[in-house]
Write a protein that holds these residues in place. Structure first.
Motif, PDB file in Angstrom:
ATOM      1  N   LEU A  62      -0.159 -13.152  -9.099  1.00 12.08           N
ATOM      2  CA  LEU A  62      -0.302 -12.491 -10.392  1.00 12.08           C
ATOM      3  C   LEU A  62       1.049 -12.348 -11.081  1.00 12.08           C
ATOM      4  O   LEU A  62       2.043 -11.990 -10.438  1.00 12.08           O
ATOM      5  CB  LEU A  62      -0.905 -11.095 -10.218  1.00 12.08           C
ATOM      6  CG  LEU A  62      -2.306 -10.983  -9.618  1.00 12.08           C
ATOM      7  CD1 LEU A  62      -2.750  -9.525  -9.638  1.00 12.08           C
ATOM      8  CD2 LEU A  62      -3.297 -11.854 -10.367  1.00 12.08           C
ATOM      9  N   VAL A  63       1.063 -12.606 -12.382  1.00 14.06           N
ATOM     10  CA  VAL A  63       2.218 -12.301 -13.218  1.00 14.06           C
ATOM     11  C   VAL A  63       1.828 -11.122 -14.087  1.00 14.06           C
ATOM     12  O   VAL A  63       0.992 -11.250 -14.990  1.00 14.06           O
ATOM     13  CB  VAL A  63       2.634 -13.507 -14.075  1.00 14.06           C
ATOM     14  CG1 VAL A  63       3.799 -13.138 -14.982  1.00 14.06           C
ATOM     15  CG2 VAL A  63       3.026 -14.693 -13.184  1.00 14.06           C
ATOM     16  N   LEU A  64       2.396  -9.955 -13.799  1.00 14.32           N
ATOM     17  CA  LEU A  64       2.024  -8.745 -14.522  1.00 14.32           C
ATOM     18  C   LEU A  64       2.677  -8.675 -15.890  1.00 14.32           C
ATOM     19  O   LEU A  64       2.082  -8.190 -16.849  1.00 14.32           O
ATOM     20  CB  LEU A  64       2.383  -7.500 -13.713  1.00 14.32           C
ATOM     21  CG  LEU A  64       1.708  -7.350 -12.349  1.00 14.32           C
ATOM     22  CD1 LEU A  64       2.112  -6.011 -11.723  1.00 14.32           C
ATOM     23  CD2 LEU A  64       0.198  -7.455 -12.453  1.00 14.32           C
ATOM     24  N   ASP A  65       3.927  -9.124 -15.956  1.00 16.40           N
ATOM     25  CA  ASP A  65       4.653  -9.159 -17.225  1.00 16.40           C
ATOM     26  C   ASP A  65       5.822 -10.115 -17.057  1.00 16.40           C
ATOM     27  O   ASP A  65       5.909 -10.836 -16.052  1.00 16.40           O
ATOM     28  CB  ASP A  65       5.117  -7.758 -17.650  1.00 16.40           C
ATOM     29  CG  ASP A  65       5.943  -7.049 -16.575  1.00 16.40           C
ATOM     30  OD1 ASP A  65       6.868  -7.687 -16.029  1.00 16.40           O
ATOM     31  OD2 ASP A  65       5.668  -5.877 -16.273  1.00 16.40           O
ATOM     32  N   VAL A  72       3.196 -10.531  -8.377  1.00 12.43           N
ATOM     33  CA  VAL A  72       2.580  -9.910  -7.210  1.00 12.43           C
ATOM     34  C   VAL A  72       2.026 -10.980  -6.283  1.00 12.43           C
ATOM     35  O   VAL A  72       1.323 -11.894  -6.724  1.00 12.43           O
ATOM     36  CB  VAL A  72       1.432  -8.963  -7.610  1.00 12.43           C
ATOM     37  CG1 VAL A  72       0.845  -8.296  -6.365  1.00 12.43           C
ATOM     38  CG2 VAL A  72       1.904  -7.920  -8.606  1.00 12.43           C
ATOM     39  N   LEU A  73       2.338 -10.853  -4.977  1.00  9.11           N
ATOM     40  CA  LEU A  73       1.782 -11.714  -3.940  1.00  9.11           C
ATOM     41  C   LEU A  73       0.903 -10.875  -3.028  1.00  9.11           C
ATOM     42  O   LEU A  73       1.342  -9.851  -2.508  1.00  9.11           O
ATOM     43  CB  LEU A  73       2.888 -12.355  -3.092  1.00  9.11           C
ATOM     44  CG  LEU A  73       3.687 -13.523  -3.640  1.00  9.11           C
ATOM     45  CD1 LEU A  73       4.671 -13.040  -4.689  1.00  9.11           C
ATOM     46  CD2 LEU A  73       4.431 -14.222  -2.521  1.00  9.11           C
ATOM     47  N   PRO A 119      -4.122  -0.831  -9.561  1.00  7.45           N
ATOM     48  CA  PRO A 119      -5.241  -1.332 -10.366  1.00  7.45           C
ATOM     49  C   PRO A 119      -5.431  -2.841 -10.288  1.00  7.45           C
ATOM     50  O   PRO A 119      -6.562  -3.331 -10.421  1.00  7.45           O
ATOM     51  CB  PRO A 119      -4.866  -0.891 -11.784  1.00  7.45           C
ATOM     52  CG  PRO A 119      -4.008   0.317 -11.591  1.00  7.45           C
ATOM     53  CD  PRO A 119      -3.222   0.039 -10.347  1.00  7.45           C
ATOM     54  N   PHE A 120      -4.336  -3.587 -10.048  1.00 16.01           N
ATOM     55  CA  PHE A 120      -4.448  -5.045 -10.034  1.00 16.01           C
ATOM     56  C   PHE A 120      -4.969  -5.609  -8.720  1.00 16.01           C
ATOM     57  O   PHE A 120      -5.149  -6.823  -8.596  1.00 16.01           O
ATOM     58  CB  PHE A 120      -3.097  -5.692 -10.367  1.00 16.01           C
ATOM     59  CG  PHE A 120      -1.951  -5.239  -9.517  1.00 16.01           C
ATOM     60  CD1 PHE A 120      -1.825  -5.622  -8.189  1.00 16.01           C
ATOM     61  CD2 PHE A 120      -0.965  -4.418 -10.047  1.00 16.01           C
ATOM     62  CE1 PHE A 120      -0.772  -5.213  -7.398  1.00 16.01           C
ATOM     63  CE2 PHE A 120       0.104  -3.998  -9.270  1.00 16.01           C
ATOM     64  CZ  PHE A 120       0.193  -4.397  -7.940  1.00 16.01           C
ATOM     65  N   PHE A 121      -5.226  -4.763  -7.719  1.00 17.36           N
ATOM     66  CA  PHE A 121      -5.681  -5.285  -6.425  1.00 17.36           C
ATOM     67  C   PHE A 121      -7.012  -6.030  -6.544  1.00 17.36           C
ATOM     68  O   PHE A 121      -7.259  -6.982  -5.798  1.00 17.36           O
ATOM     69  CB  PHE A 121      -5.786  -4.157  -5.388  1.00 17.36           C
ATOM     70  CG  PHE A 121      -4.573  -4.026  -4.518  1.00 17.36           C
ATOM     71  CD1 PHE A 121      -3.315  -3.865  -5.089  1.00 17.36           C
ATOM     72  CD2 PHE A 121      -4.671  -4.051  -3.140  1.00 17.36           C
ATOM     73  CE1 PHE A 121      -2.183  -3.740  -4.300  1.00 17.36           C
ATOM     74  CE2 PHE A 121      -3.541  -3.925  -2.340  1.00 17.36           C
ATOM     75  CZ  PHE A 121      -2.293  -3.767  -2.921  1.00 17.36           C
ATOM     76  N   PRO A 135      -7.044  -7.642  -0.464  1.00 22.14           N
ATOM     77  CA  PRO A 135      -5.923  -7.444   0.471  1.00 22.14           C
ATOM     78  C   PRO A 135      -5.633  -5.971   0.709  1.00 22.14           C
ATOM     79  O   PRO A 135      -5.911  -5.119  -0.139  1.00 22.14           O
ATOM     80  CB  PRO A 135      -4.749  -8.127  -0.241  1.00 22.14           C
ATOM     81  CG  PRO A 135      -5.091  -8.030  -1.689  1.00 22.14           C
ATOM     82  CD  PRO A 135      -6.590  -8.181  -1.761  1.00 22.14           C
ATOM     83  N   ARG A 136      -5.079  -5.686   1.879  1.00 20.49           N
ATOM     84  CA  ARG A 136      -4.678  -4.323   2.202  1.00 20.49           C
ATOM     85  C   ARG A 136      -3.267  -4.015   1.710  1.00 20.49           C
ATOM     86  O   ARG A 136      -2.906  -2.853   1.535  1.00 20.49           O
ATOM     87  CB  ARG A 136      -4.765  -4.089   3.707  1.00 20.49           C
ATOM     88  CG  ARG A 136      -6.178  -4.066   4.251  1.00 20.49           C
ATOM     89  CD  ARG A 136      -6.206  -3.822   5.743  1.00 20.49           C
ATOM     90  NE  ARG A 136      -5.564  -4.903   6.479  1.00 20.49           N
ATOM     91  CZ  ARG A 136      -5.427  -4.924   7.797  1.00 20.49           C
ATOM     92  NH1 ARG A 136      -5.859  -3.890   8.520  1.00 20.49           N
ATOM     93  NH2 ARG A 136      -4.851  -5.941   8.398  1.00 20.49           N
ATOM     94  N   LEU A 137      -2.467  -5.063   1.533  1.00 17.70           N
ATOM     95  CA  LEU A 137      -1.090  -4.917   1.080  1.00 17.70           C
ATOM     96  C   LEU A 137      -0.771  -5.995   0.057  1.00 17.70           C
ATOM     97  O   LEU A 137      -1.393  -7.066   0.045  1.00 17.70           O
ATOM     98  CB  LEU A 137      -0.113  -5.041   2.251  1.00 17.70           C
ATOM     99  CG  LEU A 137      -0.051  -3.915   3.282  1.00 17.70           C
ATOM    100  CD1 LEU A 137       0.773  -4.369   4.487  1.00 17.70           C
ATOM    101  CD2 LEU A 137       0.564  -2.669   2.660  1.00 17.70           C
ATOM    102  N   ALA A 138       0.222  -5.713  -0.757  1.00 18.29           N
ATOM    103  CA  ALA A 138       0.734  -6.718  -1.679  1.00 18.29           C
ATOM    104  C   ALA A 138       2.234  -6.505  -1.841  1.00 18.29           C
ATOM    105  O   ALA A 138       2.747  -5.401  -1.627  1.00 18.29           O
ATOM    106  CB  ALA A 138       0.035  -6.641  -3.031  1.00 18.29           C
ATOM    107  N   VAL A 139       2.918  -7.577  -2.202  1.00 13.58           N
ATOM    108  CA  VAL A 139       4.359  -7.522  -2.462  1.00 13.58           C
ATOM    109  C   VAL A 139       4.572  -7.644  -3.956  1.00 13.58           C
ATOM    110  O   VAL A 139       4.131  -8.617  -4.580  1.00 13.58           O
ATOM    111  CB  VAL A 139       5.107  -8.654  -1.738  1.00 13.58           C
ATOM    112  CG1 VAL A 139       6.610  -8.549  -2.007  1.00 13.58           C
ATOM    113  CG2 VAL A 139       4.841  -8.611  -0.232  1.00 13.58           C
TER     114      VAL A 139
END
Length: 206
Positions: free
Chosen positions: A69-72, A77-78, A125-127, A137-141
């Motif tokens: 994801l590209v938030l801005d 986000v990975l 919110p983006f999960f 996913p349980r986690l994100a970077v």
């Protein structure tokens, strides 16, 4: 064996030279439209991290293209997916947020490099946008981008990475089960271990 070690920056520059001005100028501090396009088409990224003591780790991450994801213009986000649970990258990020990413696109010899600061999040919110094959996913970077630039094709051209006719015959290379049997004395036979890994790879990707 005698080795001539380079110990100072002056010695390095004297031997290898300075970068061209256009090379320095290509370094950006945001995710522009071209970077967004490449990230959207990349199914594979390497993330490099280091502990507070400087011990380094490089970890491969793979998902269907478009999953990062590209938030801005400064944030991407990975998602984390099931793995070996050593959590080397995550342990490092907790101690030292500096991280580097290398995005690969099959068949493309140029790569996208991103350096920035990473943090771990367990919910946001983006999960829901990170769900793949029904798995959240349980986690994100989360990576805050500080440097972004294109890396030229020379390494891929020299290695012929995308040319199947240069690839080794897989039968000439040991299986993972064989390697682990020899390295750590796995209790199952190599064939049994290979069967276990094949089933795990098939059923526990997400």
């Amino acid at each position: 064996m005698g080795m001539t070690e380079i110990k100072t920056l002056d010695e390095l520059v004297a031997l290898a030279g300075e970068p061209a001005e256009r090379t320095v100028c290509k370094i950006q501090d945001r995710i522009d439209e071209h970077a967004r396009n490449l990230i959207a088409h990349s199914p594979f990224v390497l993330i490099a991290t280091a502990s507070a003591e400087g011990t380094c780790d490089v970890s491969p991450r793979g998902d269907p293209a478009g999953s990062v994801l590209v938030l801005d213009d400064h944030t991407l986000v990975l998602a984390d997916r099931p793995g070996n649970k050593l959590h080397d990258s995550f342990r490092n990020i907790i101690d030292n947020p500096n991280a580097g990413l290398l995005f690969l696109i099959p068949g493309m010899n140029e790569t996208l490099r991103i350096n920035g600061r990473a943090r771990l999040v367990s919910d946001a919110p983006f999960f829901d946008d990170l769900i793949v094959k029904g798995k959240r996913p349980r986690l994100a970077v989360v990576i805050e981008v500080e440097q972004l630039y294109m890396h030229c094709a020379k390494a891929f051209l020299r290695s012929s990475l995308w040319q199947p006719d240069t690839w080794p015959d897989r039968a000439d290379l040991p299986s993972l089960g064989t390697i682990l049997k020899d390295q750590i004395g796995f209790e199952p036979t190599a064939a049994e271990a290979d069967g276990y890994f094949a089933e795990s790879n098939r059923t526990h990707q997400y």
